[in-house]
Design an enzyme around this catalytic site. Structure first.
Site, mmCIF file in Angstrom:
data_model
loop_
_atom_site.group_PDB
_atom_site.id
_atom_site.type_symbol
_atom_site.label_atom_id
_atom_site.label_comp_id
_atom_site.label_asym_id
_atom_site.label_seq_id
_atom_site.Cartn_x
_atom_site.Cartn_y
_atom_site.Cartn_z
ATOM 1 N N GLU A 66 54.587 26.219 30.507
ATOM 2 C CA GLU A 66 54.877 27.402 29.688
ATOM 3 C C GLU A 66 53.748 27.713 28.718
ATOM 4 O O GLU A 66 53.981 27.979 27.533
ATOM 5 C CB GLU A 66 56.197 27.219 28.924
ATOM 6 C CG GLU A 66 57.388 27.084 29.840
ATOM 7 C CD GLU A 66 58.723 27.020 29.102
ATOM 8 O OE1 GLU A 66 58.739 27.029 27.861
ATOM 9 O OE2 GLU A 66 59.753 26.948 29.778
ATOM 10 N N GLU A 69 61.547 23.722 36.008
ATOM 11 C CA GLU A 69 62.389 23.302 34.883
ATOM 12 C C GLU A 69 63.683 24.107 34.972
ATOM 13 O O GLU A 69 63.633 25.334 35.052
ATOM 14 C CB GLU A 69 61.650 23.577 33.566
ATOM 15 C CG GLU A 69 62.160 22.747 32.423
ATOM 16 C CD GLU A 69 61.282 22.903 31.181
ATOM 17 O OE1 GLU A 69 60.085 22.594 31.238
ATOM 18 O OE2 GLU A 69 61.831 23.346 30.165
HETATM 19 C C1 GAL Z 1 61.459 24.822 27.870
HETATM 20 C C2 GAL Z 1 60.283 23.912 27.538
HETATM 21 C C3 GAL Z 1 60.752 22.502 27.251
HETATM 22 C C4 GAL Z 1 61.912 22.520 26.313
HETATM 23 C C5 GAL Z 1 63.014 23.336 26.917
HETATM 24 C C6 GAL Z 1 64.276 23.363 26.098
HETATM 25 O O1 GAL Z 1 61.146 26.148 27.750
HETATM 26 O O2 GAL Z 1 59.379 23.881 28.594
HETATM 27 O O3 GAL Z 1 59.709 21.750 26.710
HETATM 28 O O4 GAL Z 1 61.482 23.068 25.114
HETATM 29 O O5 GAL Z 1 62.548 24.665 27.052
HETATM 30 O O6 GAL Z 1 65.213 24.227 26.684
#
Ligand code: GAL
Length: 816
Positions: free
Chosen positions: A433, A509
């Site tokens: 991100e 993710e």
């Molecule tokens: C994502 C990020 C992670 C964590 C997660 C929490 O956007 O890549 O590191 O912050 O959100 O939801």
């Protein structure tokens, strides 16, 4: 490699010299590797003279390394408190964030010093110091001289200290570390949290990380193993021996021809046994180089034979079989141990994930430790090895963007060279991100980084976890990556699939659903950014963040879209820091995202994933618990997470109906739900049916009486007497009939005697300010975990646990 695990234990100079002679005569080798674990001196703070060889550090604290200076606490709201706008979370105004980096004292400076013997092997020996990671900005001094420095705390690096080392004598190593505030989005840990190694070898030798093994041809009866070996010296001869997993020799090959400073061999291995998560078969290559007849160096490298492919419209295949990643993201901290690496803790995490049916790990958002990769090779997990959370544009004021332009290339080089022989690694990630997803400079950076990965390792593809999917579709950022990784954005998957040219999408993710173990909030509501007055998220698993989604939404994509190649759930375990959705509310100080809590105890969500992922063993799990005094007659929904298709629920013997999975909503598809149950104390029983309507399994929860007795259960009853190994003992309480008491919060006290020490405790409560390192803690939702560590003497150890009004419990463990 001949690993001599810390020969410096508590010994005086004479003894050390004697032990080194013993080691040398025993091995008679040209290479020695010593892991520097004991007798470190540690000082927290500024000190202008601590690098000097003659500096008197006697008053400093004695510690063992790996060491995390901040995990002892205390938790403090003021530490690294940040007035920030987290734009990637959709925020538009700054607000005070407490606990964002764990509220533990990781910021500031620290010093470590160690006196150790450098073995004298021969006159023209080389001496290296290898750090597996040091948090952060390590500056390394040997015998008073600055020998090197490295900025990124997560990476491994080595220094050739031949010119400053004193072979056959005591040497003084001093390491300065510095952690800036506002340098992280989670708890980074502090200090020498990974291992430090001393390597002594011949001047004519194999370079550090100089062996690169690939398996370009894999047939049923035959495979070609390509080995490139970088050496220092000329007119050398290389002999490579391949061993099977039992250490039996399979083949030996000689190479006389050096191509510059490199040898290249292509070795046939017949009837190859392929590496996979289900069958993690490992070979070893022993590389020996000779000058004439004289052996100059020997290095052992474990490797696997396995084929990975990523193909349009087919997806990912391992050894010719298409499969989807059933993965989890993991931050590097180990809960109550902080960031200090410990193999037993890592092994336990992986054992819990094996039972979950998980087959892949993403090291979010940085370089994994060597220990974690070794375990993934051995236990069978595919690995997405990530590098950065920031490129040139910042997320936090003092983040990696400060070093990106000067350091990114060497950081990628070290990540790849140190780890490329692990069969578990199936892809690299150049970033997570990164705000550089916006703008053409970012597209250039993506290409630049991916090209470096390709140059260093032509065999594995590169991904980036993208949350700005629209921007990356428009700019070409997503199109140029080997693997387009989407973070969340389930609604954009079809569009991204059409827009990107790769022909597949990875859920790099997913989910970011929040829950607290054993806590259920009423009324049961599905929604985003829900906050409760007790700062706990509900274990009905219906709460997520504004940018994220529920597990079931990902399951739909995974099941219905053949071009989705798998998912990495945020996260396998809770971690220190990032207490979303309570990051503005003290005392929340650790995450709620885990499938398991910070103590490693499964939450209900564990069984939701297990019901899909573990295809070997059935899952049948009821929630919530059934101790709701005061809620009699009120609506108390019951969910069942199960691998079976249908089940019937009974409350005190009365049927509440059969539910069958169906496609009305994503939840109806993956959970069995009885939403109208009115609470009456007693027994809640679920009976699962197979497709022919036969009852095949049952589970029940019972309303427990008053807490009566403590119960102890160790994950391992025998551990190694190496001073490092850990047994995790789960502590719970039961009523007088043996029913678990799910709401108990009794303060417990721990005592350890014999050949073991109390190491830490953790109850998984994200709002607890109790120290992990004191031998007392409150139960959270009826449970906690105590960590017992072995000493270096074999023998018995006993844990006793007591608490007011409870029958105490004792447990004996053995260390060998
Ligand atoms: C994502 C990020 C992670 C964590 C997660 C929490 O956007 O890549 O590191 O912050 O959100 O939801």
């Amino acid at each position: 490699m001949n690993m001599i695990k810390n020969t410096c234990k508590g010994a005086g100079l004479k003894l050390l010299i004697a032990s080194f002679f013993a080691v040398l005569s025993a091995y008679g080798q040209n290479r020695q590797e010593i892991t520097l674990t004991t007798n470190w001196k540690f000082f927290r703070g500024k000190n202008d003279n601590a690098f000097e060889q003659t500096y008197n550090d006697r008053a400093w604290k004695t510690v063992t390394v790996p060491h995390d200076w901040a995990i002892s606490g205390p938790f403090d709201k003021e530490i690294d408190k940040q007035m920030v706008t987290i734009t990637q979370n959709g925020e538009t105004k700054p607000s005070e964030k407490t606990g964002r980096t764990g509220a533990l004292p990781y910021t500031g400076e620290g010093w470590y010093r160690n006196n150790f013997m450098v073995p004298f092997l021969k006159k023209d020996q080389r001496t290296l110091l290898l750090f597996d990671g040091a948090m952060s900005e390590p500056r390394v001094y040997l015998n008073g001289n600055l020998v090197g420095q490295w900025n990124y705390g997560y990476n491994s690096f080595y220094l050739d200290v031949t010119d400053q080392a004193l072979p056959g004598q005591m040497n003084t190593l001093a390491v300065h570390l510095s952690n800036r505030p506002k340098s992280s989005r989670w708890y980074p840990g502090a200090g020498l949290y990974r291992n430090v190694h001393l390597i002594v070898k011949d001047a004519q030798s194999i370079e550090q990380w100089g062996v690169s093994i690939t398996t370009p041809v894999i047939e049923a009866k035959f495979s070609k193993v390509n080995i490139k070996t970088k050496v220092t010296g000329n007119n050398l001869r290389l002999v490579t021996q391949i061993l099977d997993s039992q250490g039996k020799e399979l083949i030996v090959q000689n190479a006389d021809q050096q191509f510059g400073q490199e040898f290249e061999q292509n070795i046939p291995v017949t009837d190859p046994k392929l590496w996979s998560p289900e069958s993690p078969y490992l070979y070893t290559a022993v590389s020996r180089i000779y000058d004439g007849k004289v052996l100059k160096d020997e290095v052992k490298t474990r490797f696997g034979i396995r084929e990975i492919r990523y193909e349009a419209n087919k997806g990912f295949s391992l050894n010719g079989k298409v499969r989807k990643f059933k993965g989890v993201c993991l931050h590097h901290d180990l809960g109550p141990l902080g960031a200090a690496i410990n193999k037993a803790a890592l092994r336990r995490q992986l054992a819990i994930l094996k039972d979950l049916g998980c087959d892949a790990i993403r090291s979010s958002h940085n370089m994994p430790s060597p220990e974690q990769l070794e375990l993934c090779d051995e236990m069978g997990f595919m690995f997405l090895a990530e590098s950065f959370d920031e490129w040139a544009k910042s997320k936090v004021e003092n983040g990696y963007h400060l070093y990106f332009n000067t350091d990114a290339e060497k950081d990628v080089v070290n990540l790849v060279r140190a780890n490329r022989n692990h069969p578990s690694i199936v892809m690299w990630s150049a970033g997570n991100e990164v705000p550089d997803q916006f703008g053409q400079e970012g597209v250039k950076r993506a290409k630049w980084l991916q090209d470096i990965f390709h140059r260093e390792d032509p065999t594995r593809p590169v991904t980036v976890g993208m949350d700005q999917v629209k921007a990356t579709m428009a700019s070409g950022f997503g199109a140029l990556l080997d693997i387009p990784g989407l973070n969340y954005r389930v609604h954009l998957y079809p569009e991204a699939y059409k827009s990107f040219p790769q022909g597949f999408i990875l859920g790099s993710e997913t989910a970011s659903t929040v829950s607290s173990r054993g806590i259920y909030q009423f009324p049961v509501l599905k929604g985003k950014d829900i906050r409760h007055p007790d700062l706990q998220s509900s274990s009905y698993d219906l709460e997520c963040c504004s940018w994220s989604n529920l597990p079931d939404d990902d399951f739909v994509l995974q099941d219905d879209m053949p071009w989705v190649i798998g998912e990495f759930v945020w996260t396998g375990f809770d971690y220190l820091g990032e207490p979303t959705p309570y990051d503005e509310q003290w005392p929340s100080r650790s995450s709620y995202f885990g499938i398991c809590d910070l103590a490693g105890i499964p939450k209900d969500r564990y069984y939701l994933y297990r019901s899909r992922w573990n295809t070997e063993k059935p899952t049948l799990h009821i929630l919530p618990h059934w101790n709701w005094a005061g809620r009699e007659g009120q609506t108390t929904p019951v969910f069942v997470y199960t691998s079976y298709d249908s089940a019937e629920l009974f409350l005190n013997g009365k049927s509440l109906g059969i539910r069958k999975k169906n496609k009305t909503t994503p939840q109806d598809r993956y959970r069995l739900m009885w939403n109208e149950v009115k609470y009456t104390p007693g027994t809640l029983k679920v009976v699962a049916y197979d497709s022919t309507g036969h009852a095949v399994a049952e589970e029940q929860v019972v309303t427990a009486g008053k807490p009566h007795q403590i119960v102890l259960e160790a994950d391992r009853k025998e551990i190694d007497a190496d001073g490092k190994d850990i047994s995790y003992v789960t502590v719970s309480v039961v009523d007088k009939d043996g029913n678990p008491c799910p709401t108990a919060t009794t303060q417990l006290n721990f005592n350890v005697s014999g050949q073991g020490v109390f190491k830490a405790a953790c109850n998984g409560d994200a709002t607890s300010l109790e120290s992990f390192e004191l031998p007392t803690m409150k139960l959270f939702s009826g449970k906690l975990v105590v960590l017992l560590q072995s000493t270096t003497k074999a023998g018995e150890m006993e844990l006793s646990v007591s608490g007011k009004g409870l029958k105490a419990a004792q447990l004996k463990l053995q260390s060998n």
